[in-house]
Design a protein around this motif. Structure first.
Motif, PDB file in Angstrom:
ATOM      1  N   ILE A  90      -1.909  39.040  -2.877  1.00  0.00           N
ATOM      2  CA  ILE A  90      -0.827  38.321  -3.559  1.00  0.00           C
ATOM      3  C   ILE A  90       0.196  37.854  -2.525  1.00  0.00           C
ATOM      4  N   GLU A  91       0.552  36.575  -2.580  1.00  0.00           N
ATOM      5  CA  GLU A  91       1.520  36.034  -1.630  1.00  0.00           C
ATOM      6  C   GLU A  91       2.912  36.554  -1.957  1.00  0.00           C
ATOM      7  N   VAL A  92       3.515  37.235  -0.982  1.00  0.00           N
ATOM      8  CA  VAL A  92       4.833  37.822  -1.203  1.00  0.00           C
ATOM      9  C   VAL A  92       5.947  37.024  -0.531  1.00  0.00           C
ATOM     10  N   GLN A  93       5.561  36.158   0.409  1.00  0.00           N
ATOM     11  CA  GLN A  93       6.581  35.361   1.083  1.00  0.00           C
ATOM     12  C   GLN A  93       5.938  34.132   1.713  1.00  0.00           C
ATOM     13  N   ARG A  94       6.686  33.043   1.707  1.00  0.00           N
ATOM     14  CA  ARG A  94       6.223  31.806   2.337  1.00  0.00           C
ATOM     15  C   ARG A  94       7.353  31.253   3.202  1.00  0.00           C
ATOM     16  N   LEU A  95       7.002  30.844   4.425  1.00  0.00           N
ATOM     17  CA  LEU A  95       7.991  30.320   5.364  1.00  0.00           C
ATOM     18  C   LEU A  95       7.524  28.990   5.931  1.00  0.00           C
ATOM     19  N   ASP A  96       8.479  28.250   6.448  1.00  0.00           N
ATOM     20  CA  ASP A  96       8.177  27.040   7.203  1.00  0.00           C
ATOM     21  C   ASP A  96       9.211  26.975   8.324  1.00  0.00           C
ATOM     22  N   CYS A 115      10.836  37.829  11.277  1.00  0.00           N
ATOM     23  CA  CYS A 115      10.334  37.998   9.905  1.00  0.00           C
ATOM     24  C   CYS A 115       9.064  38.838   9.879  1.00  0.00           C
ATOM     25  N   LEU A 116       8.133  38.549  10.786  1.00  0.00           N
ATOM     26  CA  LEU A 116       6.855  39.274  10.805  1.00  0.00           C
ATOM     27  C   LEU A 116       7.063  40.737  11.183  1.00  0.00           C
ATOM     28  N   ARG A 117       7.943  40.997  12.132  1.00  0.00           N
ATOM     29  CA  ARG A 117       8.186  42.381  12.537  1.00  0.00           C
ATOM     30  C   ARG A 117       8.933  43.146  11.458  1.00  0.00           C
TER      31      ARG A 117
END
Length: 405
Positions: A29-35, A49-51
């Motif tokens: 399930i997608e919990v976050q989307r970034l650009d 964000c990834l850490r």
């Protein structure tokens, strides 16, 4: 009671201006989307964000560049999934298979989540190897540009000055370019006599100026080119192409020197320079494309497959098809085939293997792939152990030598 945070995987759809990122939980399930933009601030935001999300694995379509370097420096585990694989994986989620940045990021993240056991974490090469690879590939691109411009010059001279084609061995050699600089038109070529041509060749330190009679006969018997004002006008094109080729020759020579210096300093140089008929440039190209990250090729088979030296086998029922392997690292395949294709001129074992393949009716390219596959097992062992190729310890070569004796 403390809550347990589920592991997250991330997918990054890379581009030259911005990156689409998707973070998935353990259930897909997608919990976050970034650009984020492809700049220093964007990469810092992405890494933070990834850490912060404690991402356990990142899927991406390429294994180099500032983005990948930032991910590795942050201690993140990166998995490279080739673009053709992503294209096929899209059909897991729908029949259309359309390209979409955000969707591709999701596909990459989900592939890391579901297929992690079949993926190999990216093992980065050392900075010295990355620099050598960039230099070797830049030289290769310059050579391609030089060949293209030489062909353009030859086509131009067919109409303007045909006698200069075939006058010397290569149209882009130093002596050819010097001749076209001094004698760019038919009128100036007509001024030459055998004696004048010989004197000019001596000023250029030509290896055999006494061939002036032969060269002058070639110019005299060739079709005549343009003369008069038309020739003078077209000489500007000749001068431009000659100048371009001269510059390309000089820059290739600069990179040749740089490659030799880089190779001399590289810890793995002893492995590749010890191979028969390797030389400096060929050894540098092999080293650059194989790299020095041993984890990338845990077995010789993994190396032969990526280099395209192993055929692709497809079987359905009673039908079995063995075909050329297309999904390979083309830069690595080019380096390996270039080496293997010349090695049989300097190594008895390679010559025997190549001759037996040709004796079975295989084409030159097929026989070279067979030889390359055998060589890669030898090279992998030397590369893995960090030792030079020693013909006296090559058992297959020694067995062949003993049999011949």
């Amino acid at each position: 009671m403390s809550s347990v945070v589920s592991p997250l995987t991330a997918g990054i759809d890379w581009s030259s201006t911005h990156h689409a990122i998707a973070l998935l939980d353990e259930h897909g399930i997608e919990v976050q989307r970034l650009d984020v933009e492809h700049n220093a601030a964007g990469l810092r935001r992405l890494v933070h964000c990834l850490r912060q999300a404690k991402v356990t694995g990142v899927g991406i379509e390429r294994g180099d560049g500032p983005l990948v370097e930032a991910l590795l420096e942050a201690g993140l585990t990166v998995f490279v999934i080739a673009p053709n694989q992503v294209r096929n994986l899209r059909r897991r989620y729908g029949s259309a298979g359309n390209k979409d940045d955000a969707f591709d990021a999701y596909v990459l993240a989900d592939t890391v989540r579901t297929d992690r056991a079949r993926l190999r974490p990216l093992s980065p090469d050392s900075p010295a190897t990355v620099t050598l690879r960039m230099t070797v590939r830049a030289r290769k691109d310059l050579l391609a540009a030089r060949i293209a411009m030489a062909n353009q010059l030859r086509a131009h001279l067919e109409h303007v000055l045909p006698g200069t084609i075939g006058l010397f061995r290569d149209i882009d050699s130093a002596i050819s370019l010097a001749f076209l600089t001094r004698f760019p038109t038919q009128d100036k070529v007509d001024w030459l006599s055998s004696r004048r041509l010989e004197n000019w060749l001596r000023t250029q330190r030509y290896c055999n100026p006494r061939r002036a009679d032969v060269l002058h006969a070639h110019l005299s018997t060739a079709a005549r080119g343009c003369t008069g004002p038309e020739a003078e006008a077209r000489a500007a094109v000749t001068a431009a192409l000659v100048a371009g080729l001269t510059c390309l020759r000089q820059q290739v020579e600069v990179l040749d020197t740089d490659i030799a210096q880089q190779l001399e300093r590289h810890p793995d140089a002893v492995v590749f320079t010890s191979l028969p008929k390797a030389g400096v440039l060929r050894a540098a190209r092999l080293l650059a494309e194989m790299g020095d990250a041993r984890g990338r090729f845990p077995t010789p088979e993994s190396l032969t497959c990526l280099a395209g030296a192993t055929p692709s086998t497809r079987q359905s029922g009673k039908v079995k098809v063995v075909a050329f392997r297309w999904a390979v690292d083309k830069q690595l395949r080019g380096a390996v085939m270039d080496f293997a294709g010349d090695s049989h001129h300097a190594n008895a074992w390679a010559a025997d293997l190549y001759a037996r393949a040709r004796g079975k009716g295989h084409s030159h390219s097929h026989a070279t792939r067979i030889l390359a596959r055998a060589w890669l097992h030898v090279i992998w062992r030397c590369w893995h152990d960090g030792v030079a190729y020693d013909p006296s310890r090559h058992r297959a070569l020694q067995s062949l030598t003993a049999t011949a004796a």
